[in-house]
Design a protein around this motif. Structure first.
Motif, PDB file in Angstrom:
ATOM      1  N   CYS A 272       1.127  -0.998   0.010  1.00  0.00           N
ATOM      2  CA  CYS A 272       0.149  -0.096   0.015  1.00  0.00           C
ATOM      3  C   CYS A 272       0.454   1.823  -0.138  1.00  0.00           C
ATOM      4  CB  CYS A 272      -0.798  -0.060   1.228  1.00  0.00           C
ATOM      5  SG  CYS A 272      -2.141  -1.589   1.536  1.00  0.00           S
ATOM      6  N   ASP A 273       0.488   2.210  -0.569  1.00  0.00           N
ATOM      7  CA  ASP A 273       0.948   3.372  -0.810  1.00  0.00           C
ATOM      8  C   ASP A 273       1.101   4.458   1.177  1.00  0.00           C
ATOM      9  OD1 ASP A 273       1.898   3.137  -3.318  1.00  0.00           O
ATOM     10  OD2 ASP A 273      -0.201   4.221  -4.129  1.00  0.00           O
ATOM     11  N   ILE A 274       2.265   4.121   1.140  1.00  0.00           N
ATOM     12  CA  ILE A 274       2.309   5.102   2.255  1.00  0.00           C
ATOM     13  C   ILE A 274       2.566   6.809   2.707  1.00  0.00           C
ATOM     14  CG2 ILE A 274       2.938   5.262   4.682  1.00  0.00           C
ATOM     15  CD1 ILE A 274       3.631   2.160   4.095  1.00  0.00           C
ATOM     16  N   ASP A 275       2.145   7.775   2.820  1.00  0.00           N
ATOM     17  CA  ASP A 275       2.580   9.538   2.672  1.00  0.00           C
ATOM     18  C   ASP A 275       3.015   9.324   4.399  1.00  0.00           C
ATOM     19  OD1 ASP A 275       1.565   9.365   0.468  1.00  0.00           O
ATOM     20  OD2 ASP A 275      -0.617  10.065   0.896  1.00  0.00           O
ATOM     21  N   ASP A 276       4.325  10.843   3.864  1.00  0.00           N
ATOM     22  CA  ASP A 276       4.511  11.386   4.839  1.00  0.00           C
ATOM     23  C   ASP A 276       4.225  13.217   4.963  1.00  0.00           C
ATOM     24  OD1 ASP A 276       6.503  11.962   6.936  1.00  0.00           O
ATOM     25  OD2 ASP A 276       8.472  12.441   5.586  1.00  0.00           O
ATOM     26  N   SER A 277       3.419  13.094   6.034  1.00  0.00           N
ATOM     27  CA  SER A 277       2.372  13.959   6.092  1.00  0.00           C
ATOM     28  C   SER A 277       3.722  14.826   7.161  1.00  0.00           C
ATOM     29  CB  SER A 277       0.622  13.807   6.605  1.00  0.00           C
ATOM     30  OG  SER A 277       1.063  13.071   7.996  1.00  0.00           O
ATOM     31  N   ALA A 278       2.687  15.894   7.398  1.00  0.00           N
ATOM     32  CA  ALA A 278       2.556  16.671   8.328  1.00  0.00           C
ATOM     33  C   ALA A 278       2.409  16.165  10.143  1.00  0.00           C
ATOM     34  CB  ALA A 278       2.062  18.091   9.063  1.00  0.00           C
ATOM     35  N   PHE A 279       1.710  15.505   9.752  1.00  0.00           N
ATOM     36  CA  PHE A 279       1.592  14.479  10.938  1.00  0.00           C
ATOM     37  C   PHE A 279       2.321  13.087  11.416  1.00  0.00           C
ATOM     38  CE2 PHE A 279      -2.298  17.041   9.930  1.00  0.00           C
ATOM     39  CZ  PHE A 279      -2.583  16.979  10.996  1.00  0.00           C
ATOM     40  N   GLY A 280       2.758  13.125  10.804  1.00  0.00           N
ATOM     41  CA  GLY A 280       3.933  11.741  10.330  1.00  0.00           C
ATOM     42  C   GLY A 280       3.225  10.522   9.325  1.00  0.00           C
ATOM     43  N   GLU A 281       3.423   8.830   9.176  1.00  0.00           N
ATOM     44  CA  GLU A 281       3.283   8.721   8.527  1.00  0.00           C
ATOM     45  C   GLU A 281       1.674   7.930   8.299  1.00  0.00           C
ATOM     46  OE1 GLU A 281       6.768   5.367   8.850  1.00  0.00           O
ATOM     47  OE2 GLU A 281       5.714   5.137   9.750  1.00  0.00           O
ATOM     48  N   MET A 282       0.858   7.783   7.300  1.00  0.00           N
ATOM     49  CA  MET A 282      -0.252   7.853   6.374  1.00  0.00           C
ATOM     50  C   MET A 282      -0.636   6.402   5.522  1.00  0.00           C
ATOM     51  SD  MET A 282      -2.742  10.901   7.606  1.00  0.00           S
ATOM     52  CE  MET A 282      -1.873  12.085   6.568  1.00  0.00           C
ATOM     53  N   ILE A 283      -1.643   5.824   5.570  1.00  0.00           N
ATOM     54  CA  ILE A 283      -1.840   4.316   4.471  1.00  0.00           C
ATOM     55  C   ILE A 283      -2.395   6.060   3.770  1.00  0.00           C
ATOM     56  CG2 ILE A 283      -2.843   2.754   3.604  1.00  0.00           C
ATOM     57  CD1 ILE A 283      -2.390   1.959   6.652  1.00  0.00           C
ATOM     58  N   ARG A 284      -2.805   5.808   2.558  1.00  0.00           N
ATOM     59  CA  ARG A 284      -3.464   6.505   1.849  1.00  0.00           C
ATOM     60  C   ARG A 284      -4.317   6.167   1.127  1.00  0.00           C
ATOM     61  NH1 ARG A 284       0.267   8.140  -3.849  1.00  0.00           N
ATOM     62  NH2 ARG A 284       1.114   8.946  -2.345  1.00  0.00           N
ATOM     63  N   THR A 285      -5.580   6.313   1.605  1.00  0.00           N
ATOM     64  CA  THR A 285      -7.276   6.033   0.901  1.00  0.00           C
ATOM     65  C   THR A 285      -7.701   6.919  -0.331  1.00  0.00           C
ATOM     66  OG1 THR A 285      -7.686   6.864   2.850  1.00  0.00           O
ATOM     67  CG2 THR A 285      -6.667   4.687   2.818  1.00  0.00           C
ATOM     68  N   ASP A 286      -8.207   6.512  -1.224  1.00  0.00           N
ATOM     69  CA  ASP A 286      -9.309   7.336  -1.958  1.00  0.00           C
ATOM     70  C   ASP A 286     -10.046   8.105  -0.858  1.00  0.00           C
ATOM     71  OD1 ASP A 286     -11.178   5.334  -2.009  1.00  0.00           O
ATOM     72  OD2 ASP A 286     -10.687   4.904  -4.082  1.00  0.00           O
ATOM     73  N   GLY A 287     -11.481   8.809  -2.023  1.00  0.00           N
ATOM     74  CA  GLY A 287     -12.632   8.946  -0.759  1.00  0.00           C
ATOM     75  C   GLY A 287     -13.216   8.562  -0.526  1.00  0.00           C
ATOM     76  N   MET A 288     -13.293   6.664  -0.735  1.00  0.00           N
ATOM     77  CA  MET A 288     -13.761   5.911  -0.650  1.00  0.00           C
ATOM     78  C   MET A 288     -13.053   4.713   0.684  1.00  0.00           C
ATOM     79  SD  MET A 288     -16.593   6.555  -1.756  1.00  0.00           S
ATOM     80  CE  MET A 288     -17.742   4.675  -1.692  1.00  0.00           C
ATOM     81  N   LYS A 289     -12.102   5.301   0.696  1.00  0.00           N
ATOM     82  CA  LYS A 289     -11.344   4.499   1.690  1.00  0.00           C
ATOM     83  C   LYS A 289     -10.382   3.739   1.499  1.00  0.00           C
ATOM     84  CE  LYS A 289     -10.558   5.904   5.291  1.00  0.00           C
ATOM     85  NZ  LYS A 289     -10.185   7.090   6.068  1.00  0.00           N
ATOM     86  N   THR A 290     -10.442   3.253   0.053  1.00  0.00           N
ATOM     87  CA  THR A 290      -9.650   2.546  -1.176  1.00  0.00           C
ATOM     88  C   THR A 290      -8.609   2.803  -1.312  1.00  0.00           C
ATOM     89  OG1 THR A 290     -11.588   1.926  -1.789  1.00  0.00           O
ATOM     90  CG2 THR A 290      -9.528   0.741  -2.885  1.00  0.00           C
ATOM     91  N   THR A 291      -6.669   1.574  -0.440  1.00  0.00           N
ATOM     92  CA  THR A 291      -5.593   1.672  -1.047  1.00  0.00           C
ATOM     93  C   THR A 291      -5.591   1.944  -2.011  1.00  0.00           C
ATOM     94  OG1 THR A 291      -5.309  -0.490  -0.036  1.00  0.00           O
ATOM     95  CG2 THR A 291      -5.264   1.056   1.766  1.00  0.00           C
ATOM     96  N   SER A 292      -4.142   1.667  -2.136  1.00  0.00           N
ATOM     97  CA  SER A 292      -3.946   1.877  -3.431  1.00  0.00           C
ATOM     98  C   SER A 292      -3.288   0.152  -4.268  1.00  0.00           C
ATOM     99  CB  SER A 292      -2.654   1.760  -4.065  1.00  0.00           C
ATOM    100  OG  SER A 292      -0.882   1.672  -3.039  1.00  0.00           O
ATOM    101  N   VAL A 293      -4.007  -0.563  -3.216  1.00  0.00           N
ATOM    102  CA  VAL A 293      -3.676  -2.107  -3.088  1.00  0.00           C
ATOM    103  C   VAL A 293      -5.407  -2.547  -3.579  1.00  0.00           C
ATOM    104  CG1 VAL A 293      -3.450  -3.905  -2.877  1.00  0.00           C
ATOM    105  CG2 VAL A 293      -2.229  -2.449  -2.699  1.00  0.00           C
ATOM    106  N   LYS A 294      -5.710  -3.185  -4.706  1.00  0.00           N
ATOM    107  CA  LYS A 294      -7.227  -3.453  -4.844  1.00  0.00           C
ATOM    108  C   LYS A 294      -8.087  -4.619  -3.732  1.00  0.00           C
ATOM    109  CE  LYS A 294     -10.386  -5.433  -8.242  1.00  0.00           C
ATOM    110  NZ  LYS A 294     -10.685  -6.075  -9.666  1.00  0.00           N
ATOM    111  N   GLY A 295      -8.736  -4.431  -2.772  1.00  0.00           N
ATOM    112  CA  GLY A 295      -8.903  -5.494  -1.805  1.00  0.00           C
ATOM    113  C   GLY A 295      -8.705  -5.368  -0.669  1.00  0.00           C
ATOM    114  N   VAL A 296      -7.616  -3.945  -0.260  1.00  0.00           N
ATOM    115  CA  VAL A 296      -7.578  -3.824   1.008  1.00  0.00           C
ATOM    116  C   VAL A 296      -7.831  -2.149   1.196  1.00  0.00           C
ATOM    117  CG1 VAL A 296      -5.087  -3.642   2.441  1.00  0.00           C
ATOM    118  CG2 VAL A 296      -5.007  -5.208   1.167  1.00  0.00           C
ATOM    119  N   TYR A 297      -9.122  -2.847   2.433  1.00  0.00           N
ATOM    120  CA  TYR A 297      -8.975  -0.768   2.302  1.00  0.00           C
ATOM    121  C   TYR A 297      -8.541  -0.794   3.980  1.00  0.00           C
ATOM    122  CZ  TYR A 297     -12.454  -2.465  -0.652  1.00  0.00           C
ATOM    123  OH  TYR A 297     -13.356  -2.753  -1.688  1.00  0.00           O
ATOM    124  N   ALA A 298      -8.443   1.098   4.155  1.00  0.00           N
ATOM    125  CA  ALA A 298      -8.213   1.207   5.819  1.00  0.00           C
ATOM    126  C   ALA A 298      -8.966   2.241   5.825  1.00  0.00           C
ATOM    127  CB  ALA A 298      -6.626   1.588   5.267  1.00  0.00           C
TER     128      ALA A 298
END
Length: 297
Positions: free
Chosen positions: A239-265
């Motif tokens: 899964c794509d992981i972003d380094d934000s101002a707060f720290g690490e976050m799993i990247r999701t779209d507006g429907m909470k889908t990660t970059s890997v099909k079938g995996v939500y966060a």
């Protein structure tokens, strides 16, 4: 389909994870919740800002939620740490520390974050008691008293600008660079005092001690810890992981889908704004989206 395969495995049984499980359970889907028992707010005595539950002990909220969830016959719950995840759409595997593995068509990661607190003597012991992160969660109880903000980076200014609505606020730069002049002007307009010294200790209930010996007695302290993902599963799955101002976050779209099909966060691992109320809403939407995926994808 293998009868031992769950429709969804949800890793993380705190507020977001249980909320994600609920719409799947109500659709009579076979689901498994794996929980390591380390709620992020386990250090606090009362949870605030969640309508209908305001002021309750967070453990009591979680216990009631689990009891309600387990009334659904298709829900199973395992206590333990999930340490490895692999697979692909419709064929995921999640393994525990003891090597036990579970198969799932969909995965929901509600694995949360771990706060990396500033290395200041006495701060960790007061975390969740007199040292906080969220003014909406803990500011009201300070009764418009004295509030100290210990900067850990640029977000310190953001916190300090918010907090005068809850009390008399002092921003302790703690060795960090002074804000830009426009930010200083905004802080001044909000009545925020700025102290440039380095914080060496937290004493008493919430007394900030500087290296030069000065002491500032406060009624509460706010700071912004760096956050890291509490679980390696998202990275293991790719899964794509972003380094934000707060720290690490799993990247999701507006429907909470990660970059890997079938995996939500969902929950704290996916967004900067964090509270029980936000986690519950975020989790419920994630569970509903995962259910629809079982039908339409």
């Amino acid at each position: 389909m293998n009868p031992e395969t769950y429709d969804a495995v949800i890793v993380g049984g705190s507020y977001a994870g249980m909320s994600a499980a609920l719409p799947l359970a109500r659709a009579r889907r076979r689901i498994l919740v794996i929980d390591g028992g380390k709620r992020r707010n386990r250090f606090v005595e009362a949870s605030h800002g969640f309508l209908g539950q305001d002021g309750r002990h967070p453990a009591d909220i979680a216990a009631d939620a689990r009891k309600q969830l387990l009334r659904y016959a298709t829900v199973q719950w395992i206590e333990g740490d999930a340490v490895h995840a692999s697979g692909e759409f419709d064929a995921f595997q999640v393994a525990l520390e003891d090597g036990t593995s579970y198969a799932a068509r969909r995965l929901i990661l509600a694995t949360g974050v771990t706060d990396e607190l500033p290395n200041i003597a006495g701060l960790a012991e007061r975390w969740g008691k007199s040292v906080f992160i969220c003014p909406y969660c803990d500011g009201y109880e300070l009764n418009e008293g004295r509030i100290g903000v210990i900067a850990t980076g640029p977000m310190g200014v953001h916190q300090a600008l918010l907090l005068p609505d809850w009390g008399t606020t002092t921003l302790f730069m703690n060795g960090h660079a002074m804000p830009e002049q426009a930010e200083v002007d905004h802080l001044t307009a909000r009545g925020v005092r700025i102290e440039t010294g380095v914080v060496c200790q937290i004493d008493g209930r919430a007394t900030i001690v500087l290296e030069d010996g000065r002491r500032f007695e406060q009624d509460g302290i706010f700071t912004g810890p760096r956050m890291r993902l509490s679980s390696p599963l998202a990275a293991q799955l790719g899964c794509d992981i972003d380094d934000s101002a707060f720290g690490e976050m799993i990247r999701t779209d507006g429907m909470k889908t990660t970059s890997v099909k079938g995996v939500y966060a969902c929950g704290d691992a996916t967004q900067g704004a964090k509270s029980v109320a936000i986690a519950v809403g975020d989790g419920y939407m994630t569970g509903a989206v995962a259910h629809r995926s079982l039908i339409f994808d």
